[in-house]
Design an enzyme around this catalytic site. Sequence first.
Site, PDB file in Angstrom:
ATOM      1  CE  LYS A 133      -1.597   1.352   3.924  1.00 34.92           C
ATOM      2  NZ  LYS A 133      -1.266   2.955   4.355  1.00 34.92           N
ATOM      3  CG  ASN A 134       2.491   2.570   3.542  1.00 28.56           C
ATOM      4  OD1 ASN A 134       1.232   2.821   3.137  1.00 28.56           O
ATOM      5  ND2 ASN A 134       2.719   2.347   4.729  1.00 28.56           N
ATOM      6  CB  CYS A 180      -3.291  11.586  12.164  1.00 29.18           C
ATOM      7  SG  CYS A 180      -2.973   9.751  11.927  1.00 29.18           S
ATOM      8  NE  ARG A 231       1.105  10.745  10.253  1.00 30.90           N
ATOM      9  CZ  ARG A 231       0.611   9.706   9.299  1.00 30.90           C
ATOM     10  NH1 ARG A 231      -0.651   9.197   9.360  1.00 30.90           N
ATOM     11  NH2 ARG A 231       1.326   9.251   8.196  1.00 30.90           N
ATOM     12  CG  ASP A 255       3.567   1.639   9.368  1.00 37.39           C
ATOM     13  OD1 ASP A 255       3.841   2.041   8.297  1.00 37.39           O
ATOM     14  OD2 ASP A 255       3.145   2.695  10.545  1.00 37.39           O
ATOM     15  NE  ARG A 301      -7.475   4.303   5.840  1.00 31.08           N
ATOM     16  CZ  ARG A 301      -6.968   5.472   6.104  1.00 31.08           C
ATOM     17  NH1 ARG A 301      -7.281   6.146   7.219  1.00 31.08           N
ATOM     18  NH2 ARG A 301      -5.939   6.379   5.350  1.00 31.08           N
TER      19      ARG A 301
HETATM   20  C1  EPZ Z   1       4.628   7.006   6.035  1.00 32.09           C
HETATM   21  O1  EPZ Z   1       3.657   8.109   6.500  1.00 32.09           O
HETATM   22  C2  EPZ Z   1       3.596   5.886   6.125  1.00 32.09           C
HETATM   23  N1  EPZ Z   1       2.492   6.029   5.313  1.00 32.09           N
HETATM   24  C3  EPZ Z   1       3.295   5.619   7.564  1.00 32.09           C
HETATM   25  O2  EPZ Z   1       2.396   4.244   7.436  1.00 32.09           O
HETATM   26  C4  EPZ Z   1       4.358   5.269   8.522  1.00 32.09           C
HETATM   27  O3  EPZ Z   1       4.061   5.054   9.822  1.00 32.09           O
HETATM   28  C5  EPZ Z   1       5.209   6.356   8.219  1.00 32.09           C
HETATM   29  O4  EPZ Z   1       5.631   6.747   7.063  1.00 32.09           O
HETATM   30  C6  EPZ Z   1       6.632   6.199   9.107  1.00 32.09           C
HETATM   31  O5  EPZ Z   1       7.158   5.064   8.558  1.00 32.09           O
HETATM   32  C7  EPZ Z   1       2.474   5.830   4.052  1.00 32.09           C
HETATM   33  O6  EPZ Z   1       3.487   5.632   3.477  1.00 32.09           O
HETATM   34  C8  EPZ Z   1       1.462   6.223   3.173  1.00 32.09           C
HETATM   35  P1  EPZ Z   1       6.745  10.547   8.083  1.00 32.09           P
HETATM   36  P2  EPZ Z   1       4.356   9.652   6.600  1.00 32.09           P
HETATM   37  O7  EPZ Z   1       6.592  11.684   7.146  1.00 32.09           O
HETATM   38  O8  EPZ Z   1       5.339   9.720   5.507  1.00 32.09           O
HETATM   39  C9  EPZ Z   1       7.242  13.781  11.313  1.00 32.09           C
HETATM   40  C10 EPZ Z   1       0.734   3.284   8.053  1.00 32.09           C
HETATM   41  O9  EPZ Z   1       0.428   2.355   8.967  1.00 32.09           O
HETATM   42  N2  EPZ Z   1       7.209  14.837  10.201  1.00 32.09           N
HETATM   43  O10 EPZ Z   1       7.836   9.545   7.627  1.00 32.09           O
HETATM   44  O11 EPZ Z   1       3.185  10.762   6.731  1.00 32.09           O
HETATM   45  C11 EPZ Z   1       6.060  12.981  11.491  1.00 32.09           C
HETATM   46  O12 EPZ Z   1       5.088  13.683  12.492  1.00 32.09           O
HETATM   47  C12 EPZ Z   1       0.916   4.360   7.854  1.00 32.09           C
HETATM   48  O13 EPZ Z   1       0.454   2.573   6.917  1.00 32.09           O
HETATM   49  C13 EPZ Z   1       7.450  16.155  10.440  1.00 32.09           C
HETATM   50  O14 EPZ Z   1       7.768  16.582  11.606  1.00 32.09           O
HETATM   51  O15 EPZ Z   1       5.416   9.606   8.053  1.00 32.09           O
HETATM   52  C14 EPZ Z   1       6.504  11.908  12.243  1.00 32.09           C
HETATM   53  O16 EPZ Z   1       6.641  12.166  13.536  1.00 32.09           O
HETATM   54  C15 EPZ Z   1       0.588   5.132   9.427  1.00 32.09           C
HETATM   55  N3  EPZ Z   1       6.968  17.142   9.557  1.00 32.09           N
HETATM   56  C16 EPZ Z   1       7.812  11.560  11.424  1.00 32.09           C
HETATM   57  O17 EPZ Z   1       8.027  13.015  10.996  1.00 32.09           O
HETATM   58  C17 EPZ Z   1       6.884  16.628   8.304  1.00 32.09           C
HETATM   59  O18 EPZ Z   1       6.693  17.490   7.305  1.00 32.09           O
HETATM   60  C18 EPZ Z   1       7.802  10.509  10.352  1.00 32.09           C
HETATM   61  O19 EPZ Z   1       6.667  10.866   9.522  1.00 32.09           O
HETATM   62  C19 EPZ Z   1       6.742  15.149   8.034  1.00 32.09           C
HETATM   63  C20 EPZ Z   1       6.841  14.471   8.918  1.00 32.09           C
END
Ligand code: EPZ
Length: 422
Positions: free
Chosen positions: A22-23, A117, A122, A309, A401
Site C-alpha cells: 500500500k505504502n 490523525c 503529523r 507500523d 484500509r
Molecule cells: C509514512 O507516513 C507511512 N504512510 C506511515 O504508515 C508510516 O508510519 C510512516 O511513513 C513512518 O514510517 C505511508 O507511506 C502512506 P513520516 P508519513 O513523514 O510519510 C514527522 C501505515 O500504517 N514529520 O515519515 O506521513 C511526523 O510527524 C502508515 O501504513 C514532521 O515533523 O510519515 C513523524 O513524527 C501510518 N514534519 C515523523 O516525521 C513533516 O513535514 C515521520 O513521519 C513530515 C513528518
Amino acid sequence: MDIFSIEGPVKLSGAITVNGSKNAALPIMAAAILAPGKSVLKAAPNLSDITVAGELLSQLGCKVARDASGAISIDAAELDNPVGDYEIVRKMRASICILGPLLARSGRAVVSMPGGCAIGYRPVDIHLRGLRRLGADIKLENGYIVAEAPRGLTGNEIFLGGPFGSTVLGTANVLMAAALAKGKTIIEAAACEPEIADLANCLNSMGAKISGIGSPRLTIDGVAELKGFDHTVIPDRIEAGTFMAAAAITKGEIHIKNCRPQDLMAVIDKLRQIGVIVEPENTGCTVARTGPVRPADITTQPFPGFPTDLQAQFMTLLALADGNSVVIEKIFPDRFMHVAELSRMAANLRKEGPTVIVSGVKKLIAAPVMASDLRASAALVLAALAAEGTTVINRVYHIDRGYEKIEQRLNPLGAEITRESV
Ligand code: EPZ
C-alpha cells in the site's frame, strides 16, 4: 459498519501470500501525474486507500481504471483541475503526495492540508520546506496549501531531516518534484524505506535520473519530460511482518510467500530475540514458534530500524512474554491507541510518555474492543487469535484500509474470524 467476531485461542499453520505494498503504491500512483500519458501499476492491493487515491487522481482530471487482472491504468494526459479537495484528503493523509508532482507538472497545485490523525501530530512542514528549496512559492489559504512555480522548479541542495528523523512522504514529494526541476538536486537525510526505493526505481523507468537510491543522500538530475510507467509494486513488508507476528502469537507455523526478507531485517532480528524461528527463502520465509515468548525491548526508528507500523503488533506478542519488555515509540510518540484496548483483554501495560512497559501475562482474555487506526486494529486481531473466548472488534473499516480481506486469508490457516455488518 462491519465488525469481526474472533474465536481464540487458535494455532495458525499453512501458507499465505503477501499482497503488493500500500505504502509504495500510493506515492507511485501520484507519480503518474508527472507524465502527460498513460501509466500502469500492477500488484496494487485492493484496499480502500487505493480506491481513494484513484478518486483523487480522477478529480484532478486523470482517467483511472482497474482491469480484471487488478492492474490500475492512470491516463494523466489532461490535468484540468489541479486541486486536491478536502473531502478526499481528509479520508487519506497520503493524498498529500500529489503536491510535489502536481506542482512540477502544472506549475501550480492546490491541496488540502491534511487534518488530525489517530496516531498523533503529523505536520507537513518538511514537505513544504523541501518544495520551497526548489523555488516554489507556498502559502496557506482556507486550509489549502497553494503552491506555485510558474517558471518551473530549480534544483537545489535540500536537507530533509526532521525532529523524528527522515520523512517518508516528504521525501516522496520532493523527489517527484525534483525529477522535473531544472538542474541538479541533492536530498540529504532522505528516507531510505523500500517504498521510497520502489518509487525512485519507477521514476527512473519513466526517464528520471536519480542515483543514491536506498541511501539517505539522493541525487536527481532534472529532466524536461517524463513518460508513463509500467510498474509492478513491491510486496508489503508491513503486511508480511503482521503475518509473522500472527504465526508467533498463535504458536503456529506459517509459510509467508511473496515477501522480501531483506526489507524486514530488523523485524526478523527481533523475532529471533523473542524466540521465534524465522527461515528466509528466495521469495518468502517460514515463521514458527515452539517455545515460550521471550521478553525483548523495541525502539521504533526509520528504515532500516524497527518499523513503527509493526510496533502495536509486536507489543501484543510481547504481552504474552515470560518477563518485562520496553517499547519506545520514536516516530509517532503518541501512537498507543491499542494500549487501552489490549488492557481490556488483560494485557499488563504501563505507559509513560512515548514508552510502554509490557509485563508479560500468561494469557489474554477475549473482550469487545474498538479499532482506532490501521495498525492498532491489526494488533487487536492478533490479540484475539491468542485470547481465550470470543473477541468482538468494532470499526473494522480501519483494518480494511491496509489489509485486503484479512479474514478470508487467515481463516484457511486455522483462524475463526467472522465478519458481520451491524
Ligand atoms: C509514512 O507516513 C507511512 N504512510 C506511515 O504508515 C508510516 O508510519 C510512516 O511513513 C513512518 O514510517 C505511508 O507511506 C502512506 P513520516 P508519513 O513523514 O510519510 C514527522 C501505515 O500504517 N514529520 O515519515 O506521513 C511526523 O510527524 C502508515 O501504513 C514532521 O515533523 O510519515 C513523524 O513524527 C501510518 N514534519 C515523523 O516525521 C513533516 O513535514 C515521520 O513521519 C513530515 C513528518
